[in-house]
Design an enzyme around this catalytic site. Structure first.
Site, PDB file in Angstrom:
ATOM      1  N   GLY A 167      28.367  47.695 -91.293  1.00  0.00           N
ATOM      2  CA  GLY A 167      27.114  46.598 -90.713  1.00  0.00           C
ATOM      3  C   GLY A 167      27.201  46.093 -91.763  1.00  0.00           C
ATOM      4  N   TYR A 204      22.548  35.152 -81.329  1.00  0.00           N
ATOM      5  CA  TYR A 204      22.754  36.829 -81.552  1.00  0.00           C
ATOM      6  C   TYR A 204      21.589  37.215 -79.907  1.00  0.00           C
ATOM      7  CZ  TYR A 204      19.603  39.982 -83.254  1.00  0.00           C
ATOM      8  OH  TYR A 204      19.445  41.244 -83.565  1.00  0.00           O
ATOM      9  N   LYS A 239      25.720  52.818 -87.393  1.00  0.00           N
ATOM     10  CA  LYS A 239      25.099  54.005 -86.679  1.00  0.00           C
ATOM     11  C   LYS A 239      24.843  54.459 -86.857  1.00  0.00           C
ATOM     12  CE  LYS A 239      29.476  51.868 -83.924  1.00  0.00           C
ATOM     13  NZ  LYS A 239      30.765  51.690 -84.665  1.00  0.00           N
ATOM     14  N   GLU A 277      34.859  47.530 -79.297  1.00  0.00           N
ATOM     15  CA  GLU A 277      32.845  47.403 -79.297  1.00  0.00           C
ATOM     16  C   GLU A 277      32.798  46.693 -78.081  1.00  0.00           C
ATOM     17  OE1 GLU A 277      32.062  49.456 -83.485  1.00  0.00           O
ATOM     18  OE2 GLU A 277      31.968  47.556 -83.626  1.00  0.00           O
ATOM     19  N   ASN A 292      37.852  47.994 -83.542  1.00  0.00           N
ATOM     20  CA  ASN A 292      38.273  48.759 -84.809  1.00  0.00           C
ATOM     21  C   ASN A 292      39.573  49.114 -84.446  1.00  0.00           C
ATOM     22  OD1 ASN A 292      34.538  49.576 -85.537  1.00  0.00           O
ATOM     23  ND2 ASN A 292      36.222  47.978 -86.028  1.00  0.00           N
ATOM     24  N   ARG A 294      41.464  51.237 -85.933  1.00  0.00           N
ATOM     25  CA  ARG A 294      41.452  52.763 -86.475  1.00  0.00           C
ATOM     26  C   ARG A 294      40.953  53.706 -85.658  1.00  0.00           C
ATOM     27  NH1 ARG A 294      36.230  52.719 -88.327  1.00  0.00           N
ATOM     28  NH2 ARG A 294      35.347  51.473 -88.486  1.00  0.00           N
ATOM     29  N   VAL A 297      34.124  56.816 -86.870  1.00  0.00           N
ATOM     30  CA  VAL A 297      33.287  57.970 -87.638  1.00  0.00           C
ATOM     31  C   VAL A 297      32.691  58.263 -86.363  1.00  0.00           C
ATOM     32  CG1 VAL A 297      31.453  58.895 -88.885  1.00  0.00           C
ATOM     33  CG2 VAL A 297      32.873  56.296 -89.116  1.00  0.00           C
TER      34      VAL A 297
HETATM   35  P1  ADP Z   1      30.465  46.314 -87.613  1.00  0.00           P
HETATM   36  O1  ADP Z   1      31.912  45.146 -87.865  1.00  0.00           O
HETATM   37  O2  ADP Z   1      29.871  45.757 -89.224  1.00  0.00           O
HETATM   38  O3  ADP Z   1      30.354  47.197 -87.277  1.00  0.00           O
HETATM   39  P2  ADP Z   1      30.127  44.756 -85.850  1.00  0.00           P
HETATM   40  O4  ADP Z   1      30.586  42.943 -85.238  1.00  0.00           O
HETATM   41  O5  ADP Z   1      31.034  45.977 -85.157  1.00  0.00           O
HETATM   42  O6  ADP Z   1      29.732  44.938 -86.773  1.00  0.00           O
HETATM   43  O7  ADP Z   1      28.116  44.522 -84.762  1.00  0.00           O
HETATM   44  C1  ADP Z   1      27.782  45.504 -85.666  1.00  0.00           C
HETATM   45  C2  ADP Z   1      25.964  45.832 -84.751  1.00  0.00           C
HETATM   46  O8  ADP Z   1      25.201  44.383 -85.038  1.00  0.00           O
HETATM   47  C3  ADP Z   1      25.690  46.025 -83.458  1.00  0.00           C
HETATM   48  O9  ADP Z   1      26.429  47.202 -83.879  1.00  0.00           O
HETATM   49  C4  ADP Z   1      25.001  45.246 -83.551  1.00  0.00           C
HETATM   50  O10 ADP Z   1      23.902  45.925 -83.333  1.00  0.00           O
HETATM   51  C5  ADP Z   1      24.083  44.341 -83.929  1.00  0.00           C
HETATM   52  N1  ADP Z   1      25.494  42.686 -83.624  1.00  0.00           N
HETATM   53  C6  ADP Z   1      26.337  42.164 -84.204  1.00  0.00           C
HETATM   54  N2  ADP Z   1      26.558  41.456 -82.987  1.00  0.00           N
HETATM   55  C7  ADP Z   1      25.100  41.091 -82.826  1.00  0.00           C
HETATM   56  C8  ADP Z   1      25.076  39.566 -81.911  1.00  0.00           C
HETATM   57  N3  ADP Z   1      25.889  38.336 -81.545  1.00  0.00           N
HETATM   58  N4  ADP Z   1      23.825  39.986 -81.406  1.00  0.00           N
HETATM   59  C9  ADP Z   1      23.424  41.046 -81.491  1.00  0.00           C
HETATM   60  N5  ADP Z   1      23.682  41.826 -81.988  1.00  0.00           N
HETATM   61  C10 ADP Z   1      24.317  42.417 -82.300  1.00  0.00           C
HETATM   62  P1  ADP Z   2      32.610  53.354 -87.628  1.00  0.00           P
HETATM   63  O1  ADP Z   2      32.603  51.426 -87.179  1.00  0.00           O
HETATM   64  O2  ADP Z   2      33.482  53.712 -87.273  1.00  0.00           O
HETATM   65  O3  ADP Z   2      31.591  53.331 -86.050  1.00  0.00           O
HETATM   66  P2  ADP Z   2      31.011  52.430 -89.983  1.00  0.00           P
HETATM   67  O4  ADP Z   2      30.717  51.218 -89.511  1.00  0.00           O
HETATM   68  O5  ADP Z   2      29.657  53.431 -90.274  1.00  0.00           O
HETATM   69  O6  ADP Z   2      31.382  52.956 -88.884  1.00  0.00           O
HETATM   70  O7  ADP Z   2      32.267  52.582 -91.023  1.00  0.00           O
HETATM   71  C1  ADP Z   2      32.696  53.656 -91.081  1.00  0.00           C
HETATM   72  C2  ADP Z   2      32.560  53.539 -93.494  1.00  0.00           C
HETATM   73  O8  ADP Z   2      34.135  52.024 -93.012  1.00  0.00           O
HETATM   74  C3  ADP Z   2      31.923  53.131 -93.179  1.00  0.00           C
HETATM   75  O9  ADP Z   2      31.954  53.392 -95.062  1.00  0.00           O
HETATM   76  C4  ADP Z   2      31.772  51.063 -94.293  1.00  0.00           C
HETATM   77  O10 ADP Z   2      31.399  51.457 -95.580  1.00  0.00           O
HETATM   78  C5  ADP Z   2      33.353  51.137 -94.210  1.00  0.00           C
HETATM   79  N1  ADP Z   2      33.946  50.035 -93.407  1.00  0.00           N
HETATM   80  C6  ADP Z   2      33.854  49.462 -92.062  1.00  0.00           C
HETATM   81  N2  ADP Z   2      35.143  48.690 -92.414  1.00  0.00           N
HETATM   82  C7  ADP Z   2      34.893  48.000 -93.359  1.00  0.00           C
HETATM   83  C8  ADP Z   2      35.719  47.216 -93.582  1.00  0.00           C
HETATM   84  N3  ADP Z   2      35.928  46.372 -92.830  1.00  0.00           N
HETATM   85  N4  ADP Z   2      35.732  46.650 -94.568  1.00  0.00           N
HETATM   86  C9  ADP Z   2      35.374  48.253 -96.245  1.00  0.00           C
HETATM   87  N5  ADP Z   2      34.177  49.104 -95.478  1.00  0.00           N
HETATM   88  C10 ADP Z   2      34.732  48.762 -94.117  1.00  0.00           C
HETATM   89 MG    MG Z   3      31.562  47.618 -84.776  1.00  0.00          MG
END
Ligand code: ADP
Ligand code: ADP
Ligand code: MG
Length: 451
Positions: A167, A204, A239, A277, A292, A294, A297
């Site tokens: 996030g 967005y 999440k 996702e 992802n 991997r 969580v």
């Molecule tokens: P991360 O790699 O940190 O998990 P994600 O790309 O999966 O990032 O996005 C994490 C969250 O951010 C999404 O579950 C959603 O809530 C929000 N988000 C990401 N991209 C968008 C988008 N294009 N529009 C709206 N919300 C978004």
């Molecule tokens: P998931 O994607 O498994 O639902 P999160 O987005 O919360 O869960 O990520 C799980 C853990 O991994 C968190 O501690 C987050 O900070 C770490 N994490 C996830 N992606 C990365 C990344 N690209 N670089 C560093 N830490 C990450």
């Molecule tokens: Mg994500």
């Protein structure tokens, strides 16, 4: 195991313990690694062997590739499980393992390179015919390029770190006046957090749902899905509640998303456990967001419904075994919900609250699973993620699962630090959650008194 003889777990916390447990079930010896801040952590105590790899800062320990490879060589571990976070999606690390004759328990390094980088993944999925959120084709190289894309997709937009995760590294921009500043900030934040300044941009989507698909693939081209999870309950784009099945999907939409995820995984010959996702708008149009590469969580939610140990599957696949089951053999039953218990203060912007746990009572009983690494007397170090436990419940129906979740949260007692337990309890008893009708803005709206 024919190939894997000993597994080093390059991680800490609950996921390190979770992996050790699957290894024990499979009768594979384990090697834990730990920073000096974690010397009293249960993952160290419960592993067959443990090696200290450096001081508390992640970059000097859990992210330090040479120390981890050396620990594997010294201990004779011929496989490494990276868990999630840290090095789990680092293609270079996976490649170094491959070159050092260490089995990386995850997909091939080339797949991580393709999908672990979020802007590269968008290109690959577009080629595969998977719908992606409108936005840039790859990384944005200049402010001029950004302006061109924004003209096309229009505000609001979101600038995201290509190497992002958890996030972090996202900025929503709603007008021209905010664009330049946010672009610069996003780049420097990405550089600081992920050691990579590259960013990309997406439209967005307002008030969307986050729905993801659990996948398993092997080295022989077999790919199955283990259903979807709804992860729309988030704070700061991360999440906090995850459930399966998604309460907003009808059978037809569910089938379409699941099939699209399998199609995407086939395109890259995905060969491990992984997750696609999707972001789903209010009309249930869905778009690929990221993969992802991997274990996640919330994999536990799918384990409860499928009665499968996904980490054991991951290890067996890395060992070169074939996925024997076909899609029709996977029976998903009932309803499962996970909540993430964080050492944090919801009333102070979710500020982390590390410290010593004085008293602890964990819930139990039928349909309850707890994955944690903390105990009474444990001192939570301030250096790492704030998640200290996962509470997972199962029920034949969503209604029964929510009742159990309430019971378990009532029994969950932690003294000495702040946690989000009572906040979670409030969230799951709102009409919107009870009706299964919530989106990714729910927590923010809840905090500002809108629901
Ligand atoms: P991360 O790699 O940190 O998990 P994600 O790309 O999966 O990032 O996005 C994490 C969250 O951010 C999404 O579950 C959603 O809530 C929000 N988000 C990401 N991209 C968008 C988008 N294009 N529009 C709206 N919300 C978004
Ligand atoms: P998931 O994607 O498994 O639902 P999160 O987005 O919360 O869960 O990520 C799980 C853990 O991994 C968190 O501690 C987050 O900070 C770490 N994490 C996830 N992606 C990365 C990344 N690209 N670089 C560093 N830490 C990450
Ligand atoms: Mg994500």
């Amino acid at each position: 195991m024919t190939k894997i003889k000993k597994v080093l777990i390059a991680n800490r916390g609950e996921i390190a313990l979770r992996v050790i447990r699957s290894c024990k079930d499979l009768k594979i010896p384990t090697v834990a690694v730990f920073s000096t801040a974690d010397k009293n952590s249960p993952h160290v105590a419960f592993s067959n062997e443990a090696i200290c790899i450096g001081p508390p800062a992640s970059k000097s320990s859990y992210l330090k590739i040479p120390s981890i490879i050396t620990a594997a060589e010294i201990s004779g571990a011929n496989a490494i499980h990276p868990g999630y976070g840290f090095l789990a999606e680092n293609a270079e690390f996976a490649k170094i393992c491959e070159e050092s004759n260490i089995i990386f328990i995850g997909p091939s390094s080339s797949i991580i390179g393709l999908m672990g980088n979020k802007s590269e993944a968008r290109k690959t999925m577009t080629r595969a015919g998977v719908p992606v959120v409108p936005g840039s084709k790859g990384n944005i190289d200049s402010f001029e390029d950004l302006k061109k894309i924004v003209k096309k997709i229009r505000y609001p937009i979101i600038i995201k770190a290509s190497s992002g995760g958890g996030g972090k590294g996202m900025r929503i921009v709603r007008n021209d006046a905010e664009l330049k500043n946010n672009f610069e900030m996003a780049k420097s934040e990405s550089q600081n957090a992920f050691n990579d300044a590259s960013v990309y941009v997406e439209k967005y989507i307002e008030k969307p749902h986050h729905i993801e698909v659990q996948l398993l693939g092997d080295n022989y081209g077999n790919i199955v899905h283990i259903g979807e999870r709804d992860c729309s309950m988030q704070r700061r784009h991360q999440k906090i509640v995850e459930e399966s099945p998604s309460p907003i999907l009808d059978d037809e939409k569910r089938k379409a998303i699941l099939e699209m995820a399998v199609k995407g995984a086939r395109e890259v010959k995905y060969n491990s456990a992984g997750t696609m996702e999707f972001i789903v708008d209010k009309d249930l149009n869905f778009y690929f967001m990221e993969m992802n590469t991997r274990i996640q969580v919330e994999h536990t939610v799918s384990e409860m419904r499928s009665e499968m140990d996904l980490i054991a599957k991951q290890i067996r696949i890395a060992n070169g075994e074939k996925l024997k089951m076909k899609q029709k053999d996977i029976n998903l039953r009932g309803h499962a919900i996970e909540v993430r218990i964080n050492a944090e203060n919801p009333s102070q912007g979710f500020m982390p609250s590390p410290g010593k746990i004085k008293k602890l009572n964990l819930p139990g009983g039928f349909g309850i699973r707890i994955d944690t690494f903390v105990h009474a007397g444990y001192e939570i170090p301030p250096h790492y993620d704030s998640m200290i436990a996962k509470l997972i419940v199962y029920g034949e129906t969503r209604y029964l699962a929510i009742n159990r979740l309430n019971r378990a949260l009532d029994e969950f007692y932690i003294d000495g630090i702040n946690t989000n337990i009572s906040f979670l309890k409030e969230l799951i008893n709102t009409p919107a959650f009870l009706q299964g009708n919530y989106n990714t803005h729910f927590v923010e709206d809840f905090l500002s008194g809108k629901n």
